[in-house]
Design an enzyme around this catalytic site. Sequence first.
Site, PDB file in Angstrom:
ATOM      1  N   ARG A  25      34.581 -95.769 -40.024  1.00 45.94           N
ATOM      2  CA  ARG A  25      34.609 -95.028 -41.547  1.00 45.94           C
ATOM      3  C   ARG A  25      34.191 -96.329 -42.144  1.00 45.94           C
ATOM      4  NH1 ARG A  25      38.360 -91.164 -43.609  1.00 45.94           N
ATOM      5  NH2 ARG A  25      37.263 -89.556 -41.843  1.00 45.94           N
ATOM      6  N   ARG A  44      40.924-105.465 -31.542  1.00 41.67           N
ATOM      7  CA  ARG A  44      41.364-103.685 -30.501  1.00 41.67           C
ATOM      8  C   ARG A  44      40.039-102.734 -31.628  1.00 41.67           C
ATOM      9  NH1 ARG A  44      46.694-102.811 -29.701  1.00 41.67           N
ATOM     10  NH2 ARG A  44      48.139-104.576 -28.987  1.00 41.67           N
ATOM     11  N   GLY A  90      41.365 -91.280 -46.826  1.00 41.39           N
ATOM     12  CA  GLY A  90      41.185 -90.666 -45.246  1.00 41.39           C
ATOM     13  C   GLY A  90      40.727 -88.854 -45.305  1.00 41.39           C
ATOM     14  N   SER A  91      41.308 -88.235 -44.259  1.00 40.04           N
ATOM     15  CA  SER A  91      41.344 -87.045 -44.404  1.00 40.04           C
ATOM     16  C   SER A  91      42.118 -86.275 -44.199  1.00 40.04           C
ATOM     17  CB  SER A  91      40.168 -86.472 -43.201  1.00 40.04           C
ATOM     18  OG  SER A  91      40.820 -87.203 -41.990  1.00 40.04           O
ATOM     19  N   GLU A 180      48.365 -84.821 -43.523  1.00 38.69           N
ATOM     20  CA  GLU A 180      48.088 -85.786 -42.735  1.00 38.69           C
ATOM     21  C   GLU A 180      49.147 -87.116 -42.625  1.00 38.69           C
ATOM     22  OE1 GLU A 180      47.660 -89.774 -45.500  1.00 38.69           O
ATOM     23  OE2 GLU A 180      49.687 -88.414 -44.806  1.00 38.69           O
ATOM     24  N   MET A 181      48.484 -88.313 -42.217  1.00 46.81           N
ATOM     25  CA  MET A 181      49.489 -89.094 -41.180  1.00 46.81           C
ATOM     26  C   MET A 181      50.056 -90.673 -41.442  1.00 46.81           C
ATOM     27  SD  MET A 181      48.542 -87.518 -37.059  1.00 46.81           S
ATOM     28  CE  MET A 181      50.413 -88.097 -36.611  1.00 46.81           C
ATOM     29  N   GLU A 182      49.334 -91.037 -42.854  1.00 43.74           N
ATOM     30  CA  GLU A 182      49.762 -92.107 -42.932  1.00 43.74           C
ATOM     31  C   GLU A 182      50.519 -92.715 -44.818  1.00 43.74           C
ATOM     32  OE1 GLU A 182      47.074 -91.560 -39.892  1.00 43.74           O
ATOM     33  OE2 GLU A 182      46.321 -91.251 -41.871  1.00 43.74           O
ATOM     34  N   ASP A 205      39.979 -79.978 -42.581  1.00 40.32           N
ATOM     35  CA  ASP A 205      39.871 -78.262 -42.176  1.00 40.32           C
ATOM     36  C   ASP A 205      40.912 -77.954 -43.489  1.00 40.32           C
ATOM     37  OD1 ASP A 205      42.585 -79.298 -40.066  1.00 40.32           O
ATOM     38  OD2 ASP A 205      41.272 -81.103 -40.987  1.00 40.32           O
ATOM     39  N   ARG A 218      32.715 -85.808 -41.090  1.00 40.94           N
ATOM     40  CA  ARG A 218      34.135 -86.872 -41.468  1.00 40.94           C
ATOM     41  C   ARG A 218      34.139 -88.059 -41.827  1.00 40.94           C
ATOM     42  NH1 ARG A 218      37.036 -82.613 -37.923  1.00 40.94           N
ATOM     43  NH2 ARG A 218      37.125 -83.766 -36.525  1.00 40.94           N
TER      44      ARG A 218
END
Length: 233
Positions: A25, A44, A90-91, A180-182, A205, A218
């Site tokens: 993205r 990476r 982000g999503s 979300e996760m961040e 979602d 996404r």
Amino acid sequence: MSTPHNNAISGQIAETVLLPGDPLRAKFIAENFLNDVEQFNAVRNMFGYTGTYNGKKISVMGTGMGCPSIGIYSYELIHMYGVKNLIRIGSCGAYDSSLKLFDIILAIGASTDSNYAAQYNLPGTYSATASWELLSKAKNAAEENNIQVTVGNIVTSDVFYGDDSENWKSWAKMGCLAAEMETYALYCNASRAGVNALTILTVSDSIATHEETTPEQREKGFKNMMKIALELA
């Protein structure tokens, strides 16, 4: 100054950086929204680019998934590269059933099940919040572009595939809009360093209604969120 995770040299990264989780993205944003683009990182495969948007210098870099990953990248951007404005794009999975696919959330704060803030040895529970400067600018940019947004609290979770499939309802009862996760780690790092951070999310979602978008949507379909973020440069 290069790091184990970023081989940019001094001056290659702008003071304002957009932070999608997905490095592809970041690549899409650089190729489709920025001019005079220079890639500064591929370590990476966490791609990072700097270019200009409406004549203003701006960078975009992937962060990976979860608090540990964004914790590393945002810390290095702040302390090794002098970044002052960090904007996660982000999503998220909606907890609120009134939120539809592609709706946009500006995260005023992040609740969490993460232990990320334990490092600060605080005598209580830390409330991780956005920069008001960036939040107010983002809300104004959305209004100027006729983009509807929802401002509220979200949940940053360490767990994607949870053992208790119903625990999201407890967060929803407390008014949390989505998961979300961040963001919690990003807001902690920014607050500790005295810089600005904001998370802008697009609903990919719905945990409440079981609707979902495709991976391609996404990666490439969240243009309104990107438009708001780019206006903050």
